[in-house]
Structures are given as C-alpha cells and as structure tokens.
Motif scaffolding. Structure first.
Motif, PDB file in Angstrom:
ATOM      1  N   LEU A  88       0.819  -1.348   0.166  1.00  0.00           N
ATOM      2  CA  LEU A  88      -0.087  -0.183   0.030  1.00  0.00           C
ATOM      3  C   LEU A  88       1.037   1.277  -0.303  1.00  0.00           C
ATOM      4  O   LEU A  88       0.164   2.204  -0.951  1.00  0.00           O
ATOM      5  CB  LEU A  88      -0.714   0.086   1.748  1.00  0.00           C
ATOM      6  N   TRP A  91       2.048   1.815  -3.285  1.00  0.00           N
ATOM      7  CA  TRP A  91       0.167   2.851  -4.129  1.00  0.00           C
ATOM      8  C   TRP A  91       0.680   3.901  -4.065  1.00  0.00           C
ATOM      9  O   TRP A  91       0.498   4.671  -5.142  1.00  0.00           O
ATOM     10  CB  TRP A  91      -0.295   1.972  -4.426  1.00  0.00           C
ATOM     11  N   LEU A 252       3.335  -5.251  -3.880  1.00  0.00           N
ATOM     12  CA  LEU A 252       2.617  -6.133  -3.483  1.00  0.00           C
ATOM     13  C   LEU A 252       2.675  -7.671  -3.794  1.00  0.00           C
ATOM     14  O   LEU A 252       2.435  -8.667  -2.473  1.00  0.00           O
ATOM     15  CB  LEU A 252       1.062  -4.909  -4.196  1.00  0.00           C
ATOM     16  N   TRP A 256       3.334  -9.113   0.211  1.00  0.00           N
ATOM     17  CA  TRP A 256       2.285 -11.328   0.237  1.00  0.00           C
ATOM     18  C   TRP A 256       3.436 -12.308   0.870  1.00  0.00           C
ATOM     19  O   TRP A 256       2.726 -12.721   1.602  1.00  0.00           O
ATOM     20  CB  TRP A 256       1.378 -11.337  -1.464  1.00  0.00           C
ATOM     21  N   VAL A 262      -2.560  -8.687   2.811  1.00  0.00           N
ATOM     22  CA  VAL A 262      -2.618  -8.515   1.096  1.00  0.00           C
ATOM     23  C   VAL A 262      -3.878  -7.319   1.424  1.00  0.00           C
ATOM     24  O   VAL A 262      -4.243  -6.993   2.577  1.00  0.00           O
ATOM     25  CB  VAL A 262      -3.837  -9.524   0.882  1.00  0.00           C
ATOM     26  N   ALA A 263      -4.413  -6.622   0.739  1.00  0.00           N
ATOM     27  CA  ALA A 263      -5.097  -5.500   0.481  1.00  0.00           C
ATOM     28  C   ALA A 263      -6.846  -5.437   0.913  1.00  0.00           C
ATOM     29  O   ALA A 263      -7.276  -6.479   0.798  1.00  0.00           O
ATOM     30  CB  ALA A 263      -4.998  -4.526  -0.815  1.00  0.00           C
ATOM     31  N   THR A 264      -7.137  -4.436   1.385  1.00  0.00           N
ATOM     32  CA  THR A 264      -8.301  -4.754   1.481  1.00  0.00           C
ATOM     33  C   THR A 264      -9.740  -4.452   0.634  1.00  0.00           C
ATOM     34  O   THR A 264      -9.226  -4.286  -0.382  1.00  0.00           O
ATOM     35  CB  THR A 264      -9.102  -4.033   2.656  1.00  0.00           C
ATOM     36  N   PRO A 265     -10.741  -4.743   0.198  1.00  0.00           N
ATOM     37  CA  PRO A 265     -11.574  -4.988  -0.330  1.00  0.00           C
ATOM     38  C   PRO A 265     -11.571  -3.792  -1.409  1.00  0.00           C
ATOM     39  O   PRO A 265     -11.391  -3.507  -2.558  1.00  0.00           O
ATOM     40  CB  PRO A 265     -12.580  -5.765  -0.470  1.00  0.00           C
ATOM     41  N   GLN A 267      -9.289  -1.292  -0.295  1.00  0.00           N
ATOM     42  CA  GLN A 267      -8.296  -0.359  -1.070  1.00  0.00           C
ATOM     43  C   GLN A 267      -8.113  -0.983  -2.900  1.00  0.00           C
ATOM     44  O   GLN A 267      -7.687  -0.317  -3.381  1.00  0.00           O
ATOM     45  CB  GLN A 267      -7.360  -0.967   0.137  1.00  0.00           C
ATOM     46  N   THR A 268      -8.526  -2.616  -2.185  1.00  0.00           N
ATOM     47  CA  THR A 268      -8.176  -3.208  -3.919  1.00  0.00           C
ATOM     48  C   THR A 268      -8.970  -2.384  -4.563  1.00  0.00           C
ATOM     49  O   THR A 268      -7.949  -1.950  -5.959  1.00  0.00           O
ATOM     50  CB  THR A 268      -8.974  -4.352  -4.077  1.00  0.00           C
ATOM     51  N   ILE A 271      -7.074   1.004  -4.881  1.00  0.00           N
ATOM     52  CA  ILE A 271      -5.314   0.212  -6.514  1.00  0.00           C
ATOM     53  C   ILE A 271      -6.115   0.487  -7.622  1.00  0.00           C
ATOM     54  O   ILE A 271      -5.415   1.072  -8.169  1.00  0.00           O
ATOM     55  CB  ILE A 271      -4.994  -0.493  -5.432  1.00  0.00           C
ATOM     56  N   VAL A 272      -6.786  -0.003  -7.712  1.00  0.00           N
ATOM     57  CA  VAL A 272      -7.317  -0.036  -9.838  1.00  0.00           C
ATOM     58  C   VAL A 272      -7.466   1.808  -9.851  1.00  0.00           C
ATOM     59  O   VAL A 272      -6.908   1.202 -10.986  1.00  0.00           O
ATOM     60  CB  VAL A 272      -8.416  -1.496  -9.988  1.00  0.00           C
TER      61      VAL A 272
END
Length: 298
Positions: A88, A91, A252, A256, A262-265, A267-268, A271-272
């Motif tokens: 994170l 990013w 990332l 891992w 892992v990123a939370t949903p 955060q994911t 990130i996208v």
C-alpha cells in the motif's frame, strides 16, 4: 527499448518494489529515522570521493538531499514503522506521478495536458477510496505520511529538472545531495526518541537489519538510480516511465510472499483506480493519436 534494456528496467522495478519489504524488515529492529539516515550516509560515502561534484549550484544539492532523503524516504520509512503495509505504501507513493505536474504548473508554469488532468482526476478517486477503506488493520497515520512523502518526491523531481544537471552526472548528483540527508534524519531521531535510538544500535544490528540497510543502499539507491537514469538519458520518458507502473505491483507481490499482507476489498478498488489514472496519464495521448490517424476520433 531493446530487449536487454527492457529487462534491466523491469529488474529495477522489481528491486524498487521489494525495497518496501526490506524497509519493513529494517524498521522492526532499528529506529526509522536512524535507518534512513544510515541509508543515505552509505549512499554518499565513499562515493563522493570518487565522483566529481556535478556542475550545479549547491542549493540544488541541499534541497534535493532534504526533499529526497528526509521528506520522501524518511517519511516512507516512518510510515512503514507506523504499520502501513509495503504494498500500500508503494501504491500511495505513486501519487507523485500526478503531483509532479501540478507542482510544475505552480512552480515552473508548465501547463497540464488533457491526459494529466484526466489521469489525475481518476487517480484522485482511487486515493479517496483507499483512505476511506482504512480500518483497524491499516495505519491512517501511515497513509498521511506516505502522501506527504509523495509531495516531497514530486518536489525532488522538479529540483532535478530545475537544477540543469546533465544526464551523465545524475549518479554524482544523487551521491552528493545525499550528504545533506543524514544529519536532519539523525536529529529527528534524537528529537523523537532521544539517545536511546543510537545507544541500542549495537544490539539492534542483526543480520536482518544489515541486509535491510545494504539492500536499500546498493541495489535500490545506487544501482537502481544509475540504471534508471541511464535509460532515461538514452530513451524518451514515454518509453521508460511506464515500466515504473510495475513497482507497486512488485511491492504487493513481495509483501504477500514475505508477510502475507493483502489489500482489503476497498483498498483493491482504490488501487485499480490509481492504476487506471497512471495508465491514462501515460498512454492517453498516444492512444488518441492512433485513433485519430485511423479516423475513429476527430
């Protein structure tokens, strides 16, 4: 780029990505400001005795050393110590890609392109989503520190441009400017924890701590910036810069593999959006040109 240089660029992106995990390993043993101070001490010494000082004013070396060493990596190291995951952090530091043009507009009077405006708007949505997705497992202070580090990195990028340093002197510019980072970092360590940050060093320097420091100095800073800036001198920025998009992806993956982070949903999703913003800024103009030439866009 030819295949050899492309492989070198990807290798540097991988090194810079895993560097965030090495920072996490280091701050588990050593005060973050002390760790960053030692990193830039070894980056400057003994290299400055072999490389001539670049033909730029001293003020640019001082400002770059403070912005890059203290403002960027001092804060990133502190953010990782505060609990922010390496992936994170990588990013969020990418926000400098959008902050640099904005600061360039304010400082150098450079106009923003349509691609930069659109990419920044998309990425801003991503950063808001990442911050909103902060929970008990994510450090809000860490996010704030890395965003501040991104501002400082953007300023450092503009200092390089404003200084007029020649491409062949980039490594010397980095080494000489790093002379001005350690003392402020050590002063911050004293201000935050007192003499304890230094008194405990003999016991704190385990094999892992040494590995963390060595990786940050030699592969990351010296080798990475030498290769990257050499490629920037040989090719256009449009050919080299997109490879930097791989840095947070590698970060990332390594976070891992090494720590199971892992990123939370939420955060994911953020990130996208950040990735879409980066891609828009990088490829929008070329895509528009191709579509225009084919008659699909007028």
């Amino acid at each position: 780029m030819n295949a050899r240089d492309l492989c070198l660029a990807i290798a540097v992106a991988a090194i810079w990505g895993v560097n965030f995990s090495f920072i996490k390993l280091g701050v588990a043993h050593i005060d973050p400001f002390v760790l960053a101070g030692l990193r830039f001490t070894l980056t400057a010494l003994p290299l400055v005795f072999w490389l001539p000082r670049p033909a730029v004013a001293w003020r640019w070396l001082v400002v770059y050393g403070f912005a890059f060493g203290v403002g960027t990596w001092g804060l990133v190291t502190l953010a990782v110590r505060a609990g922010l995951s390496p992936g994170l952090a990588a990013w969020l530091l990418q926000s400098s890609a959008f902050l640099t043009p904005i600061l360039g507009l304010l400082w150098l009077g450079e106009a923003l392109s349509r691609a930069q405006k659109l990419g920044s708007a998309i990425a801003l949505v991503g950063f808001v989503l990442v911050v909103m997705a902060t929970d008990g497992a994510t450090s809000a202070m860490g996010i704030t520190l890395v965003l501040a580090a991104a501002v400082s990195l953007s300023a450092a990028n503009l200092v390089v441009k404003r200084s007029g340093v020649k491409p062949g002197q980039i490594l010397g510019f980095v080494a000489w400017s790093c002379l001005f980072a350690p003392l402020p970092l050590f002063a911050l360590a004293c201000a935050s924890t007192g003499e304890a940050a230094f008194a405990a060093l003999p016991q704190q320097f385990t094999g892992i701590a040494w590995a963390s420091l060595a990786f940050q100095v030699y592969p990351t800073t010296l080798f990475g910036y030498w290769v990257w800036n050499s490629l920037m001198a040989r090719y256009s920025a449009a050919e080299v810069s997109p490879v930097a998009l791989l840095v947070p992806i590698f970060a990332l993956v390594f976070a891992w593999l090494l720590f199971g982070v892992v990123a939370t949903p939420g955060q994911t999703i953020g990130i996208v959006f950040i990735l879409l913003g980066l891609l828009t800024t990088t490829f929008y103009q070329r895509l528009s040109l191709v579509l225009t030439l084919k008659g699909w866009v007028r």
